[in-house]
Design a protein around this motif. Structure first.
Motif, PDB file in Angstrom:
ATOM      1  N   ARG A 188      -7.247  36.263 -31.341  1.00 17.91           N
ATOM      2  CA  ARG A 188      -7.521  36.884 -32.691  1.00 17.91           C
ATOM      3  C   ARG A 188      -8.425  36.357 -33.532  1.00 17.91           C
ATOM      4  O   ARG A 188      -8.510  34.978 -33.677  1.00 17.91           O
ATOM      5  CB  ARG A 188      -6.273  37.117 -33.255  1.00 17.91           C
ATOM      6  N   HIS A 189      -9.542  36.931 -34.024  1.00 18.39           N
ATOM      7  CA  HIS A 189     -10.506  36.488 -34.893  1.00 18.39           C
ATOM      8  C   HIS A 189     -10.255  37.089 -36.396  1.00 18.39           C
ATOM      9  O   HIS A 189     -10.356  38.383 -36.380  1.00 18.39           O
ATOM     10  CB  HIS A 189     -11.923  36.876 -34.574  1.00 18.39           C
ATOM     11  N   LEU A 190      -9.670  36.382 -37.432  1.00 20.43           N
ATOM     12  CA  LEU A 190      -9.327  36.850 -38.489  1.00 20.43           C
ATOM     13  C   LEU A 190     -10.237  36.344 -39.667  1.00 20.43           C
ATOM     14  O   LEU A 190     -10.905  35.261 -39.737  1.00 20.43           O
ATOM     15  CB  LEU A 190      -8.035  36.545 -38.726  1.00 20.43           C
ATOM     16  N   LYS A 191      -9.977  36.895 -40.925  1.00 19.78           N
ATOM     17  CA  LYS A 191     -10.797  36.350 -42.122  1.00 19.78           C
ATOM     18  C   LYS A 191      -9.709  35.826 -43.216  1.00 19.78           C
ATOM     19  O   LYS A 191      -8.487  36.510 -43.460  1.00 19.78           O
ATOM     20  CB  LYS A 191     -11.567  37.536 -42.771  1.00 19.78           C
ATOM     21  N   ALA A 192     -10.029  34.828 -44.030  1.00 23.07           N
ATOM     22  CA  ALA A 192      -9.261  34.457 -44.966  1.00 23.07           C
ATOM     23  C   ALA A 192     -10.147  34.023 -46.336  1.00 23.07           C
ATOM     24  O   ALA A 192     -10.766  33.210 -45.962  1.00 23.07           O
ATOM     25  CB  ALA A 192      -8.278  33.325 -44.666  1.00 23.07           C
ATOM     26  N   ALA A 193     -10.080  34.345 -47.160  1.00 23.46           N
ATOM     27  CA  ALA A 193     -10.661  34.046 -48.558  1.00 23.46           C
ATOM     28  C   ALA A 193     -10.274  32.644 -48.992  1.00 23.46           C
ATOM     29  O   ALA A 193     -10.893  31.969 -49.771  1.00 23.46           O
ATOM     30  CB  ALA A 193     -10.674  35.216 -49.559  1.00 23.46           C
ATOM     31  N   SER A 194      -8.991  32.507 -49.113  1.00 20.72           N
ATOM     32  CA  SER A 194      -8.113  31.169 -49.553  1.00 20.72           C
ATOM     33  C   SER A 194      -7.072  30.961 -48.649  1.00 20.72           C
ATOM     34  O   SER A 194      -6.537  31.687 -47.788  1.00 20.72           O
ATOM     35  CB  SER A 194      -7.824  31.533 -51.105  1.00 20.72           C
ATOM     36  N   ALA A 195      -6.303  29.906 -48.960  1.00 21.46           N
ATOM     37  CA  ALA A 195      -5.071  29.518 -48.264  1.00 21.46           C
ATOM     38  C   ALA A 195      -4.042  30.633 -48.082  1.00 21.46           C
ATOM     39  O   ALA A 195      -3.457  30.725 -47.331  1.00 21.46           O
ATOM     40  CB  ALA A 195      -4.354  28.230 -48.850  1.00 21.46           C
ATOM     41  N   ALA A 196      -4.096  31.313 -49.367  1.00 21.14           N
ATOM     42  CA  ALA A 196      -3.106  32.331 -49.446  1.00 21.14           C
ATOM     43  C   ALA A 196      -3.386  33.498 -48.389  1.00 21.14           C
ATOM     44  O   ALA A 196      -2.472  34.395 -48.174  1.00 21.14           O
ATOM     45  CB  ALA A 196      -2.974  33.062 -50.902  1.00 21.14           C
ATOM     46  N   ASP A 197      -4.409  33.598 -48.044  1.00 28.18           N
ATOM     47  CA  ASP A 197      -4.773  34.625 -47.111  1.00 28.18           C
ATOM     48  C   ASP A 197      -4.837  34.260 -45.755  1.00 28.18           C
ATOM     49  O   ASP A 197      -5.112  35.087 -44.645  1.00 28.18           O
ATOM     50  CB  ASP A 197      -6.093  35.131 -47.262  1.00 28.18           C
ATOM     51  N   PRO A 201      -7.917  27.101 -27.162  1.00 29.70           N
ATOM     52  CA  PRO A 201      -6.911  26.226 -27.775  1.00 29.70           C
ATOM     53  C   PRO A 201      -6.265  26.732 -28.967  1.00 29.70           C
ATOM     54  O   PRO A 201      -5.021  25.939 -29.483  1.00 29.70           O
ATOM     55  CB  PRO A 201      -7.478  24.988 -28.136  1.00 29.70           C
ATOM     56  N   TYR A 202      -6.385  27.753 -29.476  1.00 27.33           N
ATOM     57  CA  TYR A 202      -5.844  28.430 -30.675  1.00 27.33           C
ATOM     58  C   TYR A 202      -5.586  29.960 -30.495  1.00 27.33           C
ATOM     59  O   TYR A 202      -5.931  30.654 -29.545  1.00 27.33           O
ATOM     60  CB  TYR A 202      -6.932  28.486 -31.741  1.00 27.33           C
ATOM     61  N   GLY A 203      -4.303  30.307 -31.103  1.00 24.23           N
ATOM     62  CA  GLY A 203      -3.845  31.636 -30.987  1.00 24.23           C
ATOM     63  C   GLY A 203      -4.558  32.582 -32.046  1.00 24.23           C
ATOM     64  O   GLY A 203      -4.733  33.720 -31.867  1.00 24.23           O
ATOM     65  N   ALA A 204      -5.222  31.653 -32.969  1.00 19.34           N
ATOM     66  CA  ALA A 204      -6.074  32.688 -33.920  1.00 19.34           C
ATOM     67  C   ALA A 204      -7.247  31.680 -34.569  1.00 19.34           C
ATOM     68  O   ALA A 204      -6.881  30.486 -34.803  1.00 19.34           O
ATOM     69  CB  ALA A 204      -5.112  33.288 -35.104  1.00 19.34           C
TER      70      ALA A 204
END
Length: 373
Positions: free
Chosen positions: A274-283, A254-257
């Motif tokens: 896509r499986h991605l990492k984000a440390a904060s909303a800015a990422d 159901p998700y693109g990432a």
């Protein structure tokens, strides 16, 4: 599923249409809610909640059996990725075969059968029952785990069961004749009388037999003596859960990432492109166009399972600064169309969706009251 070299941080994409944020254990116990929220200043979260879209109470609030073999956030993830029927059959999230694939194990035997997740664990004696310790707290090294694995493997080989090493805290077991066994996730069972969460159904006697044999071989092993000398808990048992068949799911994501999904969560979301990492909303990552995305923030899990509410407050404040406030600004500016919060504890799930237009309800004062009802 994305490989490790595909996991990366990229600038935020202004084209994101809808973001789901799953935050396990963001809902405090009812008896502690008032005291905890007095210690938290979270105006952005309070506004996102209070000025969310109008929805029936039955949609916003969902209650679960306190003896469920899977926690609310685990059930929600299984449902989102089309695995709810398998979870209901097996009790816990069906992720064994998916974790095998994620580990890169692709030989002929790995492509068939029913696979379970197995953790080397510490079970301690409470006043009148046995309790599973959170495996995250064991500080088990790969060297120690491999040594214990080599002791345990022949005991499973004797019964024709295929035991594989995944990482220090996780092993994987093929046992086709246990396909109907109902198991419990370690987070659902942790801190409780484990007798209520032990595997039940066809194969449970065989499981207890081999589990007991492993426990006897590990009992007073020098490795555990060394751990205790260092102030660490001995590894004295195994926890089995997550049975799933090796056939990949045909369901579309159901998700693109998806962001920040690790371990079994990443495995259950293997269909996500896509499986991605984000440390904060800015990422929050670019590259998925206008497709919906999922972000998981697990920071509150360990404080709750450790019953450390001071740490819970500290983490909650950090979530406000790093996520809630910036994402509220994204909604206001139109960089994001809608944002859904899925907040849980061990027996309740709360959903709330805010949009740019819903934030304009200036007559509604921000508050966190919805989280304690």
């Amino acid at each position: 599923m994305a490989t490790s070299d595909e996991v990366r941080s990229l600038p935020y994409n202004s084209g994101m249409s809808h973001l789901d944020i799953l935050i396990p254990f963001a809902l405090p116990p009812a008896e502690l809610a008032a005291d905890l929220f007095r210690e938290i200043d979270a105006p952005a979260l309070a506004m996102l909640l209070a000025r969310s879209k109008s929805e029936p109470a039955a949609v916003r609030h969902e209650r679960f059996d306190e003896y469920s073999r899977a926690l609310p956030h685990e059930v929600w993830l299984a449902h989102r990725f089309g695995l709810l029927d398998r979870l209901e059959r097996g009790g816990s999230p069906p992720v064994g075969a998916q974790m095998l694939r994620a580990a890169g194990i692709k030989d002929e035997a790995a492509g068939t059968g029913t696979w379970f997740v197995m953790h080397p664990v510490h079970i301690h004696i409470a006043r009148d029952h046995l309790v599973l310790t959170d495996p995250r707290r064991l500080m088990l090294t790969e060297t120690e785990s491999r040594h214990l694995f080599e002791i345990a493997k022949p005991l499973f080989d004797e019964d024709g069961r295929d035991l594989r090493f995944c990482n220090a805290g996780t092993w994987l077991l093929r046992s086709d004749d246990w396909a109907e066994l109902k198991t419990s996730s370690p987070d659902a069972a942790g801190g409780h009388n484990i007798d209520l969460w032990m595997p039940r159904g066809p194969g449970e006697r065989d499981w207890r037999k081999v589990q007991n044999e492993v426990q006897m071989h590990w009992f007073q092993h020098p490795l555990n003596d060394e751990r205790e000398a260092r102030g660490l808990n001995p590894i004295n048992s195994l926890w089995l859960w997550g049975g799933s068949d090796a056939a990949p799911s045909n369901g579309a994501s159901p998700y693109g990432a998806v962001f920040n999904l690790g371990g079994w969560m990443s495995a259950i979301a293997e269909s996500a492109p896509r499986h991605l990492k984000a440390a904060s909303a800015a990422d929050l990552a670019a590259g998925h166009g206008n497709e919906p995305a999922l972000l998981v923030l697990e920071d509150l899990v360990e404080p709750v399972l450790s019953n450390d509410w001071a740490a819970w407050i500290t983490v909650f404040k950090r979530l406000e600064n790093d996520w809630f406030a910036p994402l509220q600004e994204c909604l206001k500016s139109g960089k994001m169309e809608a944002l859904s919060l899925i907040l849980t504890n061990d027996a309740r799930l709360f959903r709330s969706t805010a949009s740019r237009s819903s934030l304009r309800k200036f007559w509604i004062k921000p508050n966190l009251a919805l989280l304690s009802t």
